[in-house]
Design an enzyme around this catalytic site. Structure first.
Site, PDB file in Angstrom:
ATOM      1  N   LYS A 182       3.372   6.402   4.144  1.00  0.00           N
ATOM      2  CA  LYS A 182       2.723   5.091   4.179  1.00  0.00           C
ATOM      3  C   LYS A 182       2.493   4.594   5.606  1.00  0.00           C
ATOM      4  CE  LYS A 182       5.543   3.819   0.142  1.00  0.00           C
ATOM      5  NZ  LYS A 182       6.492   2.822  -0.382  1.00  0.00           N
ATOM      6  N   ARG A 196      11.827  -4.820  -8.619  1.00  0.00           N
ATOM      7  CA  ARG A 196      10.469  -4.433  -8.979  1.00  0.00           C
ATOM      8  C   ARG A 196      10.412  -4.349 -10.498  1.00  0.00           C
ATOM      9  NH1 ARG A 196      11.926  -0.709  -4.835  1.00  0.00           N
ATOM     10  NH2 ARG A 196      10.696  -0.838  -2.927  1.00  0.00           N
ATOM     11  N   ARG A 248      21.111  14.721  -3.865  1.00  0.00           N
ATOM     12  CA  ARG A 248      21.093  13.283  -3.597  1.00  0.00           C
ATOM     13  C   ARG A 248      21.936  12.500  -4.602  1.00  0.00           C
ATOM     14  NH1 ARG A 248      17.901  10.939   0.395  1.00  0.00           N
ATOM     15  NH2 ARG A 248      17.942  13.104   1.062  1.00  0.00           N
ATOM     16  N   HIS A 285      -7.295 -15.321   8.364  1.00  0.00           N
ATOM     17  CA  HIS A 285      -5.978 -14.836   8.757  1.00  0.00           C
ATOM     18  C   HIS A 285      -6.067 -13.729   9.813  1.00  0.00           C
ATOM     19  CE1 HIS A 285      -4.324 -17.248   5.529  1.00  0.00           C
ATOM     20  NE2 HIS A 285      -5.173 -16.684   4.683  1.00  0.00           N
ATOM     21  N   ARG A 345      -0.050 -12.732   4.859  1.00  0.00           N
ATOM     22  CA  ARG A 345       1.378 -13.041   4.718  1.00  0.00           C
ATOM     23  C   ARG A 345       2.200 -12.707   5.958  1.00  0.00           C
ATOM     24  NH1 ARG A 345       1.556 -10.337  -1.346  1.00  0.00           N
ATOM     25  NH2 ARG A 345       0.262 -11.915  -2.351  1.00  0.00           N
ATOM     26  N   PRO A 377       0.823  -1.210   0.000  1.00  0.00           N
ATOM     27  CA  PRO A 377       0.000   0.000   0.000  1.00  0.00           C
ATOM     28  C   PRO A 377       0.859   1.264   0.000  1.00  0.00           C
ATOM     29  CG  PRO A 377      -0.785  -1.575   1.627  1.00  0.00           C
ATOM     30  CD  PRO A 377       0.542  -2.078   1.146  1.00  0.00           C
ATOM     31  N   GLU A 378       0.427   2.244  -0.784  1.00  0.00           N
ATOM     32  CA  GLU A 378       1.109   3.527  -0.828  1.00  0.00           C
ATOM     33  C   GLU A 378       0.223   4.573  -0.167  1.00  0.00           C
ATOM     34  OE1 GLU A 378       2.780   4.313  -4.736  1.00  0.00           O
ATOM     35  OE2 GLU A 378       2.949   2.167  -5.144  1.00  0.00           O
TER      36      GLU A 378
END
Length: 284
Positions: free
Chosen positions: A61, A270, A160, A96, A117, A2-3
């Site tokens: 998040k 990813r 950066r 779960h 999970r 989730p973002e």
């Protein structure tokens, strides 16, 4: 994972259905779900009992509920499949179900943490003077935060010395952006994911931040992005922003801007989705 939009949808549900209620009892059904609470499951349950939940909060998040009359909070980490559900007390247990929190009122609902999970979890932490759980004090503000400093972000981005997508996913630089919304914002900005941050001009950074905000607000309006049944809001409903995605998950489908097939490339364990025509790779 989730973002920001997905976590904000859950936060809003907790604010509506849980904030202001006092905990009567806590049942820890799987110790892994409270593994980040180092004192253990029994301590987690005992410390939470009798406390009143404040207004649910979020940074990026990360989601937490301050505990009234305590300088601490309950932090919720959703992981890959974690769900915070408000269910009728007499509803059948989910397969779960990991933690159950009952309240001392007559509303007839309880808070359940469900996690297939078991990568997520709940834990109690002391708050910093700014009101954040101490373990997330290093997390940067997110782009929807009114206090987010666009000018400071641009300077930090240039310093950066990395690539633009890596920077977007750096939670100490800007929080809440994950793989899906990074790809969407970069597509809208016509920027390749490997563009060096040192080449970003102020107008480019400003445009990118605008697209990050736009795509997140649009996702929020549609309940977030659900590719399977694992991400849901507190009432168990899925979001449907996945139907509006322009880049992510659209490999070989035509770009909605120019018609060129969207490509997918492996990237940091990813995938990155982009249009090879609209998002030209940087010259090396």
């Amino acid at each position: 994972m989730p973002e920001l939009p997905e976590v904000e949808v859950v936060r809003r549900g907790l604010e509506r259905w849980v904030s202001g209620r006092t905990v009567e009892a806590v049942e820890v059904l799987h110790l892994r779900a409270v593994r980040r609470h180092l004192a253990g499951g029994a301590d987690f349950a005992a410390r939470l009992r009798g406390l009143r939940f404040g207004t649910a909060m979020r940074r990026g998040k990360y989601l937490w509920i301050p505990l009234d009359e305590e300088a601490s909070s309950m932090l919720g980490h959703l992981g890959m499949s974690g769900q915070l559900l408000v269910q009728p007390e007499d509803a059948a247990d989910e397969k779960h179900l990991r933690v159950r929190i009952r309240f001392d009122d007559a509303l007839g609902t309880e808070l359940r943490f469900v996690d297939q999970r078991t990568f997520g979890g709940l834990s109690l932490h002391e708050n910093t003077p700014d009101g954040l759980p101490d373990v997330i004090a290093h997390i940067a503000r997110d782009p929807l935060d009114p206090a987010f400093d666009d000018a400071a972000f641009h300077v930090a981005l240039r310093l950066r010395r990395t690539t633009v997508k890596r920077a977007l996913l750096d939670q100490s630089l800007i929080s809440g952006v994950g793989n899906i919304y990074a790809d969407e914002a970069l597509w809208r900005s016509r920027l390749h994911y490997e563009r060096p941050t040192a080449t970003m001009t102020r107008p480019m950074t400003g445009g990118l931040l605008g697209h990050v905000r736009d795509v997140m607000r649009e996702a929020l309006a549609q309940g977030g992005t659900s590719f399977d049944s694992l991400y849901v809001n507190v009432n168990g409903q899925s979001g449907y922003f996945d139907r509006s995605l322009d880049a992510y998950g659209r490999e070989d489908e035509p770009c909605r801007r120019c018609g060129t097939p969207i490509r997918r490339r492996p990237w940091m364990n990813r995938s990155s989705y982009f249009c090879p025509r609209c998002q030209r790779p940087p010259r090396i």
